[in-house]
Each structure stands twice: as C-alpha cells, then as structure tokens.
Design a protein around this motif. Structure first.
Motif, PDB file in Angstrom:
ATOM      1  N   PRO A 175       0.827  -1.213   0.000  1.00  0.00           N
ATOM      2  CA  PRO A 175       0.000   0.000   0.000  1.00  0.00           C
ATOM      3  C   PRO A 175       0.856   1.256   0.000  1.00  0.00           C
ATOM      4  N   ALA A 176       0.283   2.342  -0.520  1.00  0.00           N
ATOM      5  CA  ALA A 176       0.975   3.630  -0.478  1.00  0.00           C
ATOM      6  C   ALA A 176       1.009   4.144   0.953  1.00  0.00           C
ATOM      7  N   PRO A 177       2.096   4.798   1.361  1.00  0.00           N
ATOM      8  CA  PRO A 177       2.186   5.283   2.747  1.00  0.00           C
ATOM      9  C   PRO A 177       1.004   6.145   3.167  1.00  0.00           C
ATOM     10  N   GLY A 178       0.469   6.926   2.249  1.00  0.00           N
ATOM     11  CA  GLY A 178      -0.651   7.789   2.591  1.00  0.00           C
ATOM     12  C   GLY A 178      -1.941   7.056   2.876  1.00  0.00           C
ATOM     13  N   GLU A 179      -1.996   5.779   2.508  1.00  0.00           N
ATOM     14  CA  GLU A 179      -3.204   4.984   2.728  1.00  0.00           C
ATOM     15  C   GLU A 179      -3.215   4.321   4.102  1.00  0.00           C
ATOM     16  N   LEU A 180      -2.128   4.438   4.858  1.00  0.00           N
ATOM     17  CA  LEU A 180      -1.964   3.653   6.072  1.00  0.00           C
ATOM     18  C   LEU A 180      -2.467   4.389   7.304  1.00  0.00           C
ATOM     19  N   SER A 181      -3.105   3.639   8.202  1.00  0.00           N
ATOM     20  CA  SER A 181      -3.429   4.155   9.523  1.00  0.00           C
ATOM     21  C   SER A 181      -2.138   4.259  10.326  1.00  0.00           C
ATOM     22  N   PRO A 182      -2.140   4.993  11.438  1.00  0.00           N
ATOM     23  CA  PRO A 182      -0.925   5.055  12.260  1.00  0.00           C
ATOM     24  C   PRO A 182      -0.438   3.670  12.698  1.00  0.00           C
ATOM     25  N   ARG A 183      -1.365   2.783  13.082  1.00  0.00           N
ATOM     26  CA  ARG A 183      -0.952   1.440  13.499  1.00  0.00           C
ATOM     27  C   ARG A 183      -0.324   0.681  12.326  1.00  0.00           C
ATOM     28  N   ALA A 184      -0.935   0.779  11.142  1.00  0.00           N
ATOM     29  CA  ALA A 184      -0.380   0.082   9.980  1.00  0.00           C
ATOM     30  C   ALA A 184       0.967   0.677   9.578  1.00  0.00           C
ATOM     31  N   ALA A 185       1.096   1.992   9.640  1.00  0.00           N
ATOM     32  CA  ALA A 185       2.367   2.620   9.294  1.00  0.00           C
ATOM     33  C   ALA A 185       3.474   2.153  10.228  1.00  0.00           C
ATOM     34  N   ALA A 186       3.152   2.040  11.515  1.00  0.00           N
ATOM     35  CA  ALA A 186       4.154   1.554  12.474  1.00  0.00           C
ATOM     36  C   ALA A 186       4.547   0.113  12.154  1.00  0.00           C
ATOM     37  N   MET A 187       3.575  -0.706  11.743  1.00  0.00           N
ATOM     38  CA  MET A 187       3.894  -2.088  11.398  1.00  0.00           C
ATOM     39  C   MET A 187       4.828  -2.140  10.188  1.00  0.00           C
ATOM     40  N   TRP A 188       4.534  -1.351   9.147  1.00  0.00           N
ATOM     41  CA  TRP A 188       5.384  -1.379   7.964  1.00  0.00           C
ATOM     42  C   TRP A 188       6.796  -0.903   8.280  1.00  0.00           C
ATOM     43  N   GLU A 189       6.947   0.004   9.222  1.00  0.00           N
ATOM     44  CA  GLU A 189       8.288   0.403   9.654  1.00  0.00           C
ATOM     45  C   GLU A 189       9.007  -0.770  10.314  1.00  0.00           C
ATOM     46  N   ARG A 190       8.275  -1.517  11.136  1.00  0.00           N
ATOM     47  CA  ARG A 190       8.896  -2.703  11.772  1.00  0.00           C
ATOM     48  C   ARG A 190       9.274  -3.736  10.726  1.00  0.00           C
ATOM     49  N   LEU A 191       8.403  -3.959   9.745  1.00  0.00           N
ATOM     50  CA  LEU A 191       8.699  -4.962   8.720  1.00  0.00           C
ATOM     51  C   LEU A 191       9.920  -4.573   7.896  1.00  0.00           C
ATOM     52  N   ALA A 192      10.071  -3.277   7.649  1.00  0.00           N
ATOM     53  CA  ALA A 192      11.268  -2.821   6.919  1.00  0.00           C
ATOM     54  C   ALA A 192      12.538  -3.124   7.711  1.00  0.00           C
ATOM     55  N   ALA A 193      12.469  -2.969   9.024  1.00  0.00           N
ATOM     56  CA  ALA A 193      13.622  -3.295   9.869  1.00  0.00           C
ATOM     57  C   ALA A 193      13.846  -4.796   9.941  1.00  0.00           C
ATOM     58  N   ASN A 194      12.780  -5.575   9.862  1.00  0.00           N
ATOM     59  CA  ASN A 194      12.894  -7.036   9.922  1.00  0.00           C
ATOM     60  C   ASN A 194      13.450  -7.636   8.634  1.00  0.00           C
ATOM     61  N   GLY A 195      13.248  -6.951   7.501  1.00  0.00           N
ATOM     62  CA  GLY A 195      13.630  -7.531   6.212  1.00  0.00           C
ATOM     63  C   GLY A 195      15.068  -7.998   6.135  1.00  0.00           C
ATOM     64  N   PRO A 196      16.049  -7.176   6.509  1.00  0.00           N
ATOM     65  CA  PRO A 196      17.438  -7.639   6.451  1.00  0.00           C
ATOM     66  C   PRO A 196      17.707  -8.839   7.364  1.00  0.00           C
ATOM     67  N   LEU A 197      17.055  -8.873   8.513  1.00  0.00           N
ATOM     68  CA  LEU A 197      17.221 -10.005   9.421  1.00  0.00           C
ATOM     69  C   LEU A 197      16.696 -11.289   8.780  1.00  0.00           C
ATOM     70  N   MET A 198      15.552 -11.186   8.117  1.00  0.00           N
ATOM     71  CA  MET A 198      14.988 -12.354   7.456  1.00  0.00           C
ATOM     72  C   MET A 198      15.909 -12.849   6.338  1.00  0.00           C
ATOM     73  N   LEU A 199      16.425 -11.919   5.535  1.00  0.00           N
ATOM     74  CA  LEU A 199      17.294 -12.308   4.426  1.00  0.00           C
ATOM     75  C   LEU A 199      18.582 -12.971   4.914  1.00  0.00           C
ATOM     76  N   GLU A 200      19.114 -12.492   6.017  1.00  0.00           N
ATOM     77  CA  GLU A 200      20.370 -13.039   6.533  1.00  0.00           C
ATOM     78  C   GLU A 200      20.174 -14.310   7.337  1.00  0.00           C
ATOM     79  N   HIS A 201      19.134 -14.368   8.154  1.00  0.00           N
ATOM     80  CA  HIS A 201      19.036 -15.414   9.171  1.00  0.00           C
ATOM     81  C   HIS A 201      17.915 -16.435   8.968  1.00  0.00           C
ATOM     82  N   GLU A 202      17.018 -16.212   8.007  1.00  0.00           N
ATOM     83  CA  GLU A 202      15.866 -17.113   7.907  1.00  0.00           C
ATOM     84  C   GLU A 202      15.640 -17.700   6.522  1.00  0.00           C
ATOM     85  N   LEU A 203      15.796 -16.932   5.479  1.00  0.00           N
ATOM     86  CA  LEU A 203      15.335 -17.330   4.150  1.00  0.00           C
ATOM     87  C   LEU A 203      15.907 -18.667   3.705  1.00  0.00           C
ATOM     88  N   ARG A 204      17.198 -18.855   3.833  1.00  0.00           N
ATOM     89  CA  ARG A 204      17.806 -20.104   3.363  1.00  0.00           C
ATOM     90  C   ARG A 204      17.366 -21.290   4.215  1.00  0.00           C
TER      91      ARG A 204
END
Length: 285
Positions: A175-204
């Motif tokens: 979704p576009a950032p402008g479409e997000l509620s404050p709770r959803a925006a906070a979640m997408w910020e967390r997911l962005a921080a989680n992405g590198p961890l997933m790529l390094e430590h989980e995907l394989r």
C-alpha cells in the motif's frame, strides 16, 4: 490494551527470548503465524472478521519487531519457532487450537502439527515456501543462495528484486504510505527493519525445510494446504501442491496471490472462518 482497537498485548519468556503477542476477539483460540519478517500486526486486515468468531492470538517471532533475543541474532530454525508457538499455546490453554500460517508461518504450522498434533485442532497453511520439496529444488536453492549473496554484497533492494523475479508474479503491490493508519504505518516500519534479518538469518533455512510426511499423514484431516488463486504458475503455489500430493490430499485455493491475506482480506477471512468452523463442527481434534 491498545486504545480503540480492543487488542490486549503481553509477553512470554521462552528459552533465549521474550515473545510479544496480541489477543483480540472471543471464542475458540486461533493462533496466527506471520510470514518471514512479519509480526503480529500482519493479522490486522483479517482480524475484524476473525475476531467475530475466534479469540485471535498473533505473535512477533523471536528476534523480530517486539520479540527480543537474549543474545545476538542467530540463524532462525523452524523447530525453534515451532517450540515457541507450542509454549505460547500452553500458556493460554490446555485445549487444541486453530492455527493459521502464511508463507514462513505456514512452515512453522506444519512443523507444529507434525510434532505436536494434540495441540492443533485445525491448521490452514497458506503457501509454505518449502522449495526443497520440489523436483527442481537445486535450481530454487541456487536462486535463494543468489538472493543471499546479493543481500550481502549489494543490499536489501537488489536481493529483494532478485527474489521477486525468482518467485514470479506472486505478490501484489504494497500500500501507499498515505493509505496507512498510524498502526499500519508503524507495522510497515517494523517490517522494513525485519527484512534484512529475514534475508540473513531465515530465508535459506526455511526454504530448505522438508515436512515430516509420515507424521503429517496421521493428522491430514486437520490440515488445509492453501494456495492463492492468483499465484497459479508462480513458484509459491508449487510447494503446497507437492506436499498435498505426498499426503494424498488436495490444495484449497483462496482469494488473491501470495499476500492475499492483506490484499483480499475480507474474502480471505470469510473463507478461513468457513474452514475453521467446519472443522470445529466435525469434531476435529
């Protein structure tokens, strides 16, 4: 309780970590397991419908978002995440529960059902990315290794682009950032921080997981292997089909693509309710 949402949050100590989880709704317990790098907030699009019928519990897997590790980041193991879910279930109830897992969460659900079938009333496993079960597993492993190398050498954007190319047309746009509620925006910020961890430590690790077919065959009446209707022909659709064939069962198509839980949430949730309540009425578990 989170203001205006009816969501209660709590934590649970497990070996090596503290898990954060959220609860809402009323009725039989339903445990939601997010995809790789996801957290408890990813159930939000489904929650209004599900919470009319179930007590919905969603967690941040260890090391992601608000679930902290006692030490440094390490390789994420399917069985460790599965054990965490088991301890959460045991914390909340003595009865078997419904489990819904998407993507990597579906893999965790399969492991939980295989090793602790007495704790699972019904499992809906949506597109588990068990690429190792496929006839062309070596090709898919090479693709995942390339994604990991790109992450280390060129960063998240290059790795994500290669991964999306590798899995085919399986994901609808975020979704576009402008479409997000404050709770959803906070979640997408967390997911962005989680992405590198997933790529390094989980995907394989997770894409190399092969289910315990013998154990699952004893509980196949409790298992729905789900796929996205719009994922046909793409890589994420295929492992569920292969696993279903090994278990002599069929896949069930849901609305949307690999991320249909978000993009087609209302229809997806209503189909989930139908499957889970049918399992309850038939006396599964």
């Amino acid at each position: 309780m989170t203001p205006d949402t009816g969501i209660k949050s709590d934590t649970l100590r497990v070996p090596g970590a503290t898990l954060y989880y959220e609860i809402r709704g009323a009725g039989p317990l339903l445990v939601f397991l997010p995809g790789g790098g996801g957290d408890a907030g990813t159930v939000d699009p489904l929650a209004d419908v599900l919470a009319e019928h179930f007590t919905v519990v969603a967690l941040d897997p260890r090391g992601y978002s608000r679930s902290t590790l006692d030490g440094p980041q390490v390789t994420q193991r399917v069985e460790v995440q599965s054990d965490d879910v088991l301890r959460l279930i045991q914390q909340l109830t003595d009865e078997p529960v419904h489990v819904v897992g998407g993507s990597a969460g579906a893999i965790v659900g399969l492991d939980l059902l295989a090793r602790h079938p007495d704790k699972v009333r019904t499992l809906v496993a949506h597109e588990p990315p068990c690429f190792a079960v496929l006839p062309d597993a070596a090709v898919q492993r090479a693709m995942i290794d390339e994604v990991h190398t790109l992450f280390r050498t060129e960063g998240v954007a290059a790795a994500s682009a290669r991964f999306l190319a590798g899995i085919g047309p399986a994901m609808k746009s975020a979704p576009a950032p402008g479409e997000l509620s404050p709770r959803a925006a906070a979640m997408w910020e967390r997911l962005a921080a989680n992405g590198p961890l997933m790529l390094e430590h989980e995907l394989r690790e997770f894409t190399s997981y092969i289910p315990d077919y013998e154990a699952l065959s004893a509980s196949v009446d409790r298992l729905t292997l789900a796929v996205g209707r719009e994922t046909r022909g793409a890589l994420p659709y295929r492992p569920a089909v292969e696993i279903a064939a090994r278990l002599d069962t069929a896949v069930t198509e849901f609305p949307g693509a690999h991320n249909g839980m978000r993009t087609d949430a209302d229809a997806f949730a209503r189909q989930l309710v139908g499957i889970l309540t049918a399992g309850t009425r038939s006396g599964r578990g």
